[in-house]
Design an enzyme around this catalytic site. Structure first.
Site, short mmCIF file in Angstrom:
data_model
loop_
_atom_site.label_atom_id
_atom_site.label_comp_id
_atom_site.label_asym_id
_atom_site.label_seq_id
_atom_site.Cartn_x
_atom_site.Cartn_y
_atom_site.Cartn_z
CG LEU A 1 17.85 4.71 13.15
CD1 LEU A 1 17.10 3.47 12.65
CD2 LEU A 1 16.91 5.90 13.20
CG ASP A 2 18.05 6.90 19.99
OD1 ASP A 2 19.09 7.54 19.76
OD2 ASP A 2 16.97 7.44 20.31
CE LYS A 3 21.47 -2.31 23.15
NZ LYS A 3 22.09 -2.63 24.46
NE ARG B 1 13.99 7.59 23.46
CZ ARG B 1 15.16 7.15 23.95
NH1 ARG B 1 16.23 7.11 23.16
NH2 ARG B 1 15.24 6.77 25.21
#
Length: 322
Positions: A137-139, A239
């Site tokens: 997952l993105d930060k 996103r």
């Protein structure tokens, strides 16, 4: 470990070398086997061959399995919110702000360091730089992640992700009103041609990407709470797709949903700016088959405090004006 010797059977004739090895050596991923082939660790009748070599009945394969390299990472006592754990895997609720694995500018304090502290034997599972990981997952995205604790579980989970057998459902707060109660976005995604830290639907070499969404609530702003399903797993997919559709995720500084957008809203919604400090995207639910038992597991993670606070604030403003 002594070399493994295999003889190609008649039904296997014509298959790729890496394909046959992946079928025969089920504890290793195809990508790892391809690395061994490329480095000369696999021979066919005592000769090295490329991964796309078409095997023939009677071919004798010899596979030298490299010694396991210990992970160079140092375990760190980073707290973990564990949703489920057994001898094969663990499922956790990753907080926003926690980087998944080491990289440029973030050599320590990642999820991988925490996993190594929690599971000391994890260093021998998968990639030594990313032990145990089968996805990421993105930060600044929170939510459910699964990690493998054994080599067999690692291979099995990776195959499920690759075969799109894992159900991935997110919650996202997006700008604007979407055109209906549900919809789909099918646009290829690739590296942005000028801004290399971004992904784009306009990339020349984009890869297939499929996202579907369902509207859960419309708030003043206007903002929409969406339940989003990923059918593919491209970098920044939700996103990028929502931004391309004109509905970037609230707080997303990279794809147009951040401070500038927040500054343009009506006065009654302005206080939201102090609550939204990252993209409000949450990996809410993950469903997959247990790599050993085959039982279907479905794990959910509650909304983090900042996401819930934003929704509570919008809720108290009353229904969205038509």
């Amino acid at each position: 470990m002594p070399p493994i010797t295999l003889t190609i059977a008649a039904p296997e004739q014509g298959q790729r070398l890496d394909q046959v090895l992946a079928q025969r050596l089920g504890d290793y991923t195809r990508s790892r086997l391809q690395k061994w082939i490329k480095s000369g660790g696999v021979t066919v009748n005592d000769l090295t061959r490329p991964a796309n070599y078409r095997v023939r009945a009677g071919d004798r394969l010899q596979v030298i399995i490299p010694a396991v390299q210990p992970s160079p990472l140092v375990p760190e006592a980073v707290p973990l919110d564990i949703l489920y754990e057994d001898q094969d895997l663990l499922v956790l609720n990753k907080p926003a702000g926690l980087t998944v694995h080491p990289g440029a500018g973030c050599p320590r304090g990642t999820l991988v360091h925490a996993l190594l502290h929690h599971c000391p034997d994890l260093g021998e599972v998968g990639d030594v730089a990313r032990p145990g990981l089968v996805h990421r997952l993105d930060k600044d995205t929170s939510g459910v992640m699964v990690a493998a604790k054994t080599a067999a579980a690692h291979v099995a989970l990776q195959r499920q992700f690759k075969a799109r057998q894992v159900a991935k459902t997110y919650l996202a707060l997006a700008w604007g009103r979407l055109p209906g109660p549900r919809g789909e976005i099918v646009q290829p995604i690739g590296r942005h041609p000028q801004q290399r830290h971004k992904m784009s639907v306009g990339a020349r070499r984009g890869r297939e990407a499929h996202t579907s969404w369902r509207l859960r609530q419309v708030y003043p702003g206007p903002l929409s709470l969406l339940e989003v399903t990923l059918h593919t797993g491209r970098t920044h997919q939700i996103r990028v797709h929502l931004a391309a559709a004109g509905h970037p995720v609230a707080g997303d500084q990279v794809y147009g949903g951040g401070a500038r957008r927040l500054a343009s809203v009506s006065l009654e919604v302005q206080p939201l700016a102090s609550l939204v400090t990252r993209q409000l995207l949450h990996a809410w639910k993950l469903a997959f088959d247990h790599p050993r038992t085959g039982a279907r597991l479905t794990l959910t993670a509650p909304l983090p405090a900042d996401f819930q606070a934003a929704l509570d604030f919008l809720e108290q403003l009353g229904p969205c004006s038509k």
